[in-house]
Design an enzyme around this catalytic site. Structure first.
Site, PDB file in Angstrom:
ATOM      1  N   SER A  80     -27.358 -39.412-111.071  1.00 23.08           N
ATOM      2  CA  SER A  80     -26.530 -40.180-110.138  1.00 23.08           C
ATOM      3  C   SER A  80     -26.596 -41.680-110.387  1.00 23.08           C
ATOM      4  O   SER A  80     -26.071 -42.455-109.597  1.00 23.08           O
ATOM      5  CB  SER A  80     -26.930 -39.870-108.694  1.00 23.08           C
ATOM      6  OG  SER A  80     -28.295 -40.137-108.505  1.00 23.08           O
ATOM      7  N   THR A 193     -28.482 -42.467-105.785  1.00 18.86           N
ATOM      8  CA  THR A 193     -28.297 -43.904-105.972  1.00 18.86           C
ATOM      9  C   THR A 193     -29.594 -44.664-105.766  1.00 18.86           C
ATOM     10  O   THR A 193     -30.360 -44.342-104.867  1.00 18.86           O
ATOM     11  CB  THR A 193     -27.300 -44.399-104.902  1.00 18.86           C
ATOM     12  OG1 THR A 193     -26.055 -43.794-105.151  1.00 18.86           O
ATOM     13  CG2 THR A 193     -27.167 -45.907-104.897  1.00 18.86           C
ATOM     14  N   ARG A 221     -12.195 -43.602-107.688  1.00 23.94           N
ATOM     15  CA  ARG A 221     -12.940 -43.681-106.423  1.00 23.94           C
ATOM     16  C   ARG A 221     -14.114 -44.653-106.559  1.00 23.94           C
ATOM     17  O   ARG A 221     -14.865 -44.611-107.515  1.00 23.94           O
ATOM     18  CB  ARG A 221     -13.444 -42.294-106.046  1.00 23.94           C
ATOM     19  CG  ARG A 221     -14.246 -42.260-104.714  1.00 23.94           C
ATOM     20  CD  ARG A 221     -15.738 -42.337-104.933  1.00 23.94           C
ATOM     21  NE  ARG A 221     -16.480 -42.141-103.686  1.00 23.94           N
ATOM     22  CZ  ARG A 221     -17.795 -42.327-103.563  1.00 23.94           C
ATOM     23  NH1 ARG A 221     -18.508 -42.706-104.598  1.00 23.94           N
ATOM     24  NH2 ARG A 221     -18.392 -42.141-102.399  1.00 23.94           N
ATOM     25  N   THR A 244     -27.731 -45.416 -99.065  1.00 25.84           N
ATOM     26  CA  THR A 244     -27.513 -44.306 -99.990  1.00 25.84           C
ATOM     27  C   THR A 244     -26.872 -43.168 -99.206  1.00 25.84           C
ATOM     28  O   THR A 244     -26.872 -43.168 -97.980  1.00 25.84           O
ATOM     29  CB  THR A 244     -28.841 -43.870-100.639  1.00 25.84           C
ATOM     30  OG1 THR A 244     -28.577 -42.885-101.645  1.00 25.84           O
ATOM     31  CG2 THR A 244     -29.801 -43.294 -99.624  1.00 25.84           C
ATOM     32  N   GLY A 245     -26.316 -42.223 -99.932  1.00 27.06           N
ATOM     33  CA  GLY A 245     -25.653 -41.106 -99.273  1.00 27.06           C
ATOM     34  C   GLY A 245     -24.162 -41.151 -99.490  1.00 27.06           C
ATOM     35  O   GLY A 245     -23.690 -41.766-100.457  1.00 27.06           O
TER      36      GLY A 245
HETATM   37  C1  SD4 Z   1     -21.667 -43.321-103.352  1.00 25.77           C
HETATM   38  N1  SD4 Z   1     -23.565 -43.972-102.039  1.00 25.77           N
HETATM   39  O1  SD4 Z   1     -21.023 -43.572-104.359  1.00 25.77           O
HETATM   40  C2  SD4 Z   1     -23.133 -43.625-103.359  1.00 25.77           C
HETATM   41  C3  SD4 Z   1     -23.844 -42.481-103.968  1.00 25.77           C
HETATM   42  C4  SD4 Z   1     -25.056 -42.078-103.303  1.00 25.77           C
HETATM   43  O2  SD4 Z   1     -26.059 -40.285-102.382  1.00 25.77           O
HETATM   44  O3  SD4 Z   1     -25.798 -42.838-102.757  1.00 25.77           O
HETATM   45  N2  SD4 Z   1     -25.245 -40.824-103.222  1.00 25.77           N
HETATM   46  O4  SD4 Z   1     -21.170 -42.807-102.354  1.00 25.77           O
END
Ligand code: SD4
Length: 335
Positions: A80, A193, A221, A244-245
């Site tokens: 990721s 992330t 995106r 994050t998320g």
């Molecule tokens: C996103 N927040 O692109 C980032 C990716 C991430 O858990 O943190 N994933 O949405």
């Protein structure tokens, strides 16, 4: 909302100590003197150590957070962030990153391709251009012009995951591919992330955030991570926050800007993270069922805040002595 998943009111607990470190008191996430470096997820420990090493050598906060973020960017097993990240639904790995200090200096890239160290390109945007963000082809061309080598970021492992996904998802992007792909067969979140915050003893702050974003996303995106006030926000004398998320849930409320605003109004780093996660929950109701969002915050004295929607959000804290520990963020909901 709370009837389907019960509220948790557990104090954040330390869940791991790196081999070289001694156990820290449970009453504080950072030991005496507060946190020096703080980052999302357990893999953040290696990033913290790299950032701490730079700080110990006398480097600036910006040098340190960049060096920290570069660790997972170069790790092909992290799906990721950076090299080895999962691609968009068309098979292109696209990277988002932002870097910021507490004097309002900021640089970001979004949908950057063919370049391992998105965080370093973001830093060049900050230092070498009059802009705060470059995107897509322009960002990639800027990276080449700045001398960053061209590199195919799609590893065989990530390509296989994408081809497997195509057979089942039939090219339909799903918000929760983010959660699904980040889980090990055992169900635990492994990689995600990285958002990294660092502090000097005089209370100055800086941060970095870098990601390949949501797995198998629509082409073009962009998530929360590279957006100032969503993936990262830093304000002198007040605090720094990162997220994050599922980025869409952070971006729609300018999540980290809110966390820092809450700290500015007098809330602790912890209370500020909780307030913003609860705001997402009340605003979005059933729309965020099964969705993870987590915030980390750091104040100028080294106090740490961490709060998330769902269990499983880990973070790494490095104290002033360089001891790194892994913690479990308290969540609003049970799974
Ligand atoms: C996103 N927040 O692109 C980032 C990716 C991430 O858990 O943190 N994933 O949405």
């Amino acid at each position: 909302m709370t009837s389907r998943r019960s509220l948790l009111a557990l104090a954040s607990g330390m869940i791991g100590v790196l081999p070289a470190a001694k156990a820290l008191a449970r009453t504080t996430a950072a030991g005496a003197g507060g946190a020096r470096v703080l980052s999302t997820w357990d893999f953040g420990a290696a990033a913290n150590d790299a950032a701490f090493a730079r700080l110990s050598a006398g480097a600036s906060l910006i040098d340190a957070v960049e060096a920290g973020a570069m660790v997972p960017e170069a790790d092909p097993t992290n799906h990721s962030v950076g090299y080895g990240g999962y691609p968009d639904r068309d098979g292109h790995v696209t990277l988002d990153a932002v870097i910021m200090d507490d004097a309002g200096n900021v640089g970001a890239v979004a949908a950057l391709e063919d370049t391992v160290h998105a965080i370093s390109v973001a830093r060049r945007v900050m230092e070498q251009t009059p802009h705060t963000m470059l995107v897509g082809e322009g960002a990639t061309r800027f990276a080449r012009a700045q001398g960053f080598p061209q590199r195919n970021l799609l590893t065989p492992e990530a390509e296989k995951a994408w081809r497997d996904w195509l057979t089942t998802a039939q090219y339909r992007p799903e918000a929760n591919s983010e959660n699904r792909r980040a889980r090990t067969p055992g169900g635990a979140l492994d990689h995600d992330t990285i958002g990294l915050l660092a502090r000097n003893p005089d209370g100055r702050l800086a941060g970095a955030c870098t990601t390949s974003g949501m797995a198998f996303k629509m082409r073009g995106r962009v998530g929360d991570s590279p957006q100032v006030g969503s993936g990262l926000y830093v304000e002198a004398g007040v605090g720094a926050a990162t997220s994050t998320g599922l980025g869409e849930e952070v971006t729609r409320i300018a999540g980290t800007a809110r966390v820092v605003a809450s700290m500015r109004s007098g809330k602790s780093a912890q209370a500020a993270c909780e307030e913003v996660v609860k705001h997402i929950a009340s605003l979005r109701g059933n729309a965020i069922r099964g969705v993870q969002v987590g915030f980390l915050a750091l104040d100028p004295r080294g106090n740490v805040g961490a709060f998330c929607l769902l269990p499983g959000f880990t973070y790494a804290v490095t104290d002033m002595a360089g001891r790194t520990t892994i913690h479990q963020g308290t969540s609003l909901f049970q799974a």
